[in-house]
Each structure stands twice: as structure tokens, then as C-alpha cells.
Design a protein around this motif. Structure first.
Motif, PDB file in Angstrom:
ATOM      1  N   ASP A   6      -2.244   1.971  -2.973  1.00 48.45           N
ATOM      2  CA  ASP A   6      -1.153   0.994  -3.034  1.00 48.45           C
ATOM      3  C   ASP A   6      -1.475  -0.102  -4.038  1.00 48.45           C
ATOM      4  O   ASP A   6      -0.612  -0.528  -4.815  1.00 48.45           O
ATOM      5  CB  ASP A   6      -0.907   0.380  -1.655  1.00 48.45           C
ATOM      6  CG  ASP A   6      -0.284   1.354  -0.678  1.00 48.45           C
ATOM      7  OD1 ASP A   6       0.612   2.116  -1.088  1.00 48.45           O
ATOM      8  OD2 ASP A   6      -0.705   1.353   0.495  1.00 48.45           O
ATOM      9  N   ALA A   9      -1.186   1.337  -7.623  1.00 50.83           N
ATOM     10  CA  ALA A   9       0.220   1.522  -7.992  1.00 50.83           C
ATOM     11  C   ALA A   9       0.895   0.168  -8.236  1.00 50.83           C
ATOM     12  O   ALA A   9       1.667   0.021  -9.199  1.00 50.83           O
ATOM     13  CB  ALA A   9       0.947   2.306  -6.905  1.00 50.83           C
ATOM     14  N   LEU A  13       2.584  -1.102 -11.668  1.00 54.17           N
ATOM     15  CA  LEU A  13       3.975  -1.525 -11.657  1.00 54.17           C
ATOM     16  C   LEU A  13       4.125  -2.938 -12.234  1.00 54.17           C
ATOM     17  O   LEU A  13       5.084  -3.225 -12.957  1.00 54.17           O
ATOM     18  CB  LEU A  13       4.520  -1.470 -10.223  1.00 54.17           C
ATOM     19  CG  LEU A  13       6.024  -1.491 -10.071  1.00 54.17           C
ATOM     20  CD1 LEU A  13       6.689  -0.385 -10.874  1.00 54.17           C
ATOM     21  CD2 LEU A  13       6.388  -1.368  -8.598  1.00 54.17           C
ATOM     22  N   ASP A  20       7.920   4.778 -13.319  1.00 51.48           N
ATOM     23  CA  ASP A  20       8.031   5.169 -11.915  1.00 51.48           C
ATOM     24  C   ASP A  20       6.652   5.638 -11.465  1.00 51.48           C
ATOM     25  O   ASP A  20       6.185   6.698 -11.892  1.00 51.48           O
ATOM     26  CB  ASP A  20       9.059   6.284 -11.770  1.00 51.48           C
ATOM     27  CG  ASP A  20       9.169   6.819 -10.359  1.00 51.48           C
ATOM     28  OD1 ASP A  20       8.583   6.216  -9.436  1.00 51.48           O
ATOM     29  OD2 ASP A  20       9.834   7.856 -10.177  1.00 51.48           O
ATOM     30  N   GLU A  22       5.715   6.408  -8.425  1.00 52.00           N
ATOM     31  CA  GLU A  22       5.757   7.145  -7.156  1.00 52.00           C
ATOM     32  C   GLU A  22       4.754   8.308  -7.095  1.00 52.00           C
ATOM     33  O   GLU A  22       4.102   8.483  -6.064  1.00 52.00           O
ATOM     34  CB  GLU A  22       7.165   7.669  -6.876  1.00 52.00           C
ATOM     35  CG  GLU A  22       7.234   8.433  -5.561  1.00 52.00           C
ATOM     36  CD  GLU A  22       8.560   9.146  -5.354  1.00 52.00           C
ATOM     37  OE1 GLU A  22       8.880   9.385  -4.185  1.00 52.00           O
ATOM     38  OE2 GLU A  22       9.250   9.468  -6.336  1.00 52.00           O
ATOM     39  N   PRO A  23       4.571   9.105  -8.155  1.00 51.13           N
ATOM     40  CA  PRO A  23       3.599  10.205  -8.059  1.00 51.13           C
ATOM     41  C   PRO A  23       2.193   9.733  -7.690  1.00 51.13           C
ATOM     42  O   PRO A  23       1.461  10.452  -7.002  1.00 51.13           O
ATOM     43  CB  PRO A  23       3.616  10.825  -9.457  1.00 51.13           C
ATOM     44  CG  PRO A  23       4.981  10.516  -9.987  1.00 51.13           C
ATOM     45  CD  PRO A  23       5.300   9.155  -9.429  1.00 51.13           C
ATOM     46  N   HIS A  25       1.376   7.506  -5.555  1.00 49.62           N
ATOM     47  CA  HIS A  25       1.298   7.320  -4.106  1.00 49.62           C
ATOM     48  C   HIS A  25       0.944   8.618  -3.380  1.00 49.62           C
ATOM     49  O   HIS A  25       0.309   8.584  -2.332  1.00 49.62           O
ATOM     50  CB  HIS A  25       2.613   6.756  -3.556  1.00 49.62           C
ATOM     51  CG  HIS A  25       2.828   5.321  -3.908  1.00 49.62           C
ATOM     52  ND1 HIS A  25       2.189   4.292  -3.264  1.00 49.62           N
ATOM     53  CD2 HIS A  25       3.608   4.750  -4.862  1.00 49.62           C
ATOM     54  CE1 HIS A  25       2.566   3.143  -3.791  1.00 49.62           C
ATOM     55  NE2 HIS A  25       3.425   3.391  -4.767  1.00 49.62           N
TER      56      HIS A  25
END
Length: 163
Positions: A6, A9, A13, A20, A22-23, A25
Motif C-alpha cells: 500500500d 503504491a 500514485l 493506474d 492497481e496491478p 496491489h
């Protein structure tokens, strides 16, 4: 319940809000789990005098059913290694009396690799240790969560295998 992934990421971000993440995570957690599992598996196998790659060969033989034998080609297919690598592994396992090799009765150009009684005891004990260790790793998940996770990972593997 935030973790290191987290934080990574979130940092990406903040620096690259146009991406993005998301991958990260999912796949970064899978990578960390793979590392942890490799360590735990190596430990479980070492307790029974085996390296992970040796367990792979012995387990392929054990899963084949009585009389626990396969050709080197079948073992290569089951363990995803090259023929040279398999030859080296079989040499070492034979030296330790965990397998035997003999001419194939129907095709003299081929060999059959057979699990010895010692090899069978060793792989069975290592598997029992592995399952106990991995069951403990999954102890924080409910049965429903484990089934959901297994299903999602199965779908992901199928998706990747189709590419």
C-alpha cells in the motif's frame, strides 16, 4: 490493515498520478508471497534432507502412482526444466538412493526413473511438513476466503497461460 505494498503504491500514485497502480496491489503481493513460500518450502524440505528441486522430482514420481516411475521426458514436462538439468538432478538423487534408473522394457533407447522406498519415505515426510507449514500460513483466512482466493488465482493463471 495497510502494508508495504500500500505504501509503495501510494508513493507511486503521489509521484505519478497519471498511472493506474492497481496491478501493484495484486502482483506485488503475489511476488512477496512467492518469496515467503519459497523460503518456507525450502525450510520444510531441508528438514527432510531435500532441496526444493529434488522434492519436485520425487513428488512427480510419487504422484504418478504405483510403481512410481516415469521417463526422464515425463519428469522434464512435470518439473519444467531442461534435459541437462534433469540429468544432473537424477544423477544426484540416484547417488543418494532416492531413485533408480533402468532401461525401459518397451523401448531400450529410453530409461525409467523409479522412486525407491527411501525416496518415497523422504518425499512423503517432506510433503506432510510442507502441508502443515502452508496450512499455518493460511490460518488467518476463513475457508470461504481461501476458496475465493484459490478461484481468483486459478482464473489469473488461466488468463496468463492463454497469452
Amino acid at each position: 490493515m495497510a502494508d508495504e505494498v500500500d505504501a509503495i503504491a501510494a508513493a507511486w500514485l503521489a509521484e505519478r498520478p497519471d498511472l493506474d497502480v492497481e496491478p501493484l496491489h495484486i502482483l506485488s503481493r503475489i511476488a512477496r508471497l512467492a518469496q515467503l513460500l519459497d523460503e518456507r518450502r525450502a525450510q520444510a524440505f531441508a528438514e527432510h534432507g531435500l532441496a526444493s528441486h529434488e522434492f519436485d522430482v520425487l513428488a512427480a514420481l510419487r504422484r504418478s502412482g504405483h510403481p512410481y516411475e516415469r521417463t526422464p521426458g515425463q519428469l522434464i514436462e512435470a518439473t519444467h526444466v531442461t534435459s541437462g538439468t534433469m540429468t544432473n538432478r537424477l544423477d544426484r538423487l540416484a547417488e543418494r538412493n532416492l531413485i533408480t534408473r533402468k532401461a525401459h522394457p518397451e523401448d531400450g533407447r529410453q530409461l525409467l526413473v523409479r522412486l525407491t522406498a527411501l525416496g518415497r519415505r523422504r518425499v512423503d515426510a517432506a510433503l506432510q511438513e510442507l502441508l502443515s507449514s502452508e496450512r499455518a500460513l493460511l490460518g488467518g483466512l476463513s475457508p470461504a476466503q481461501r476458496r475465493l482466493l484459490a478461484g481468483g488465482l486459478r482464473r489469473l493463471l488461466h488468463t496468463l497461460a492463454d497469452r
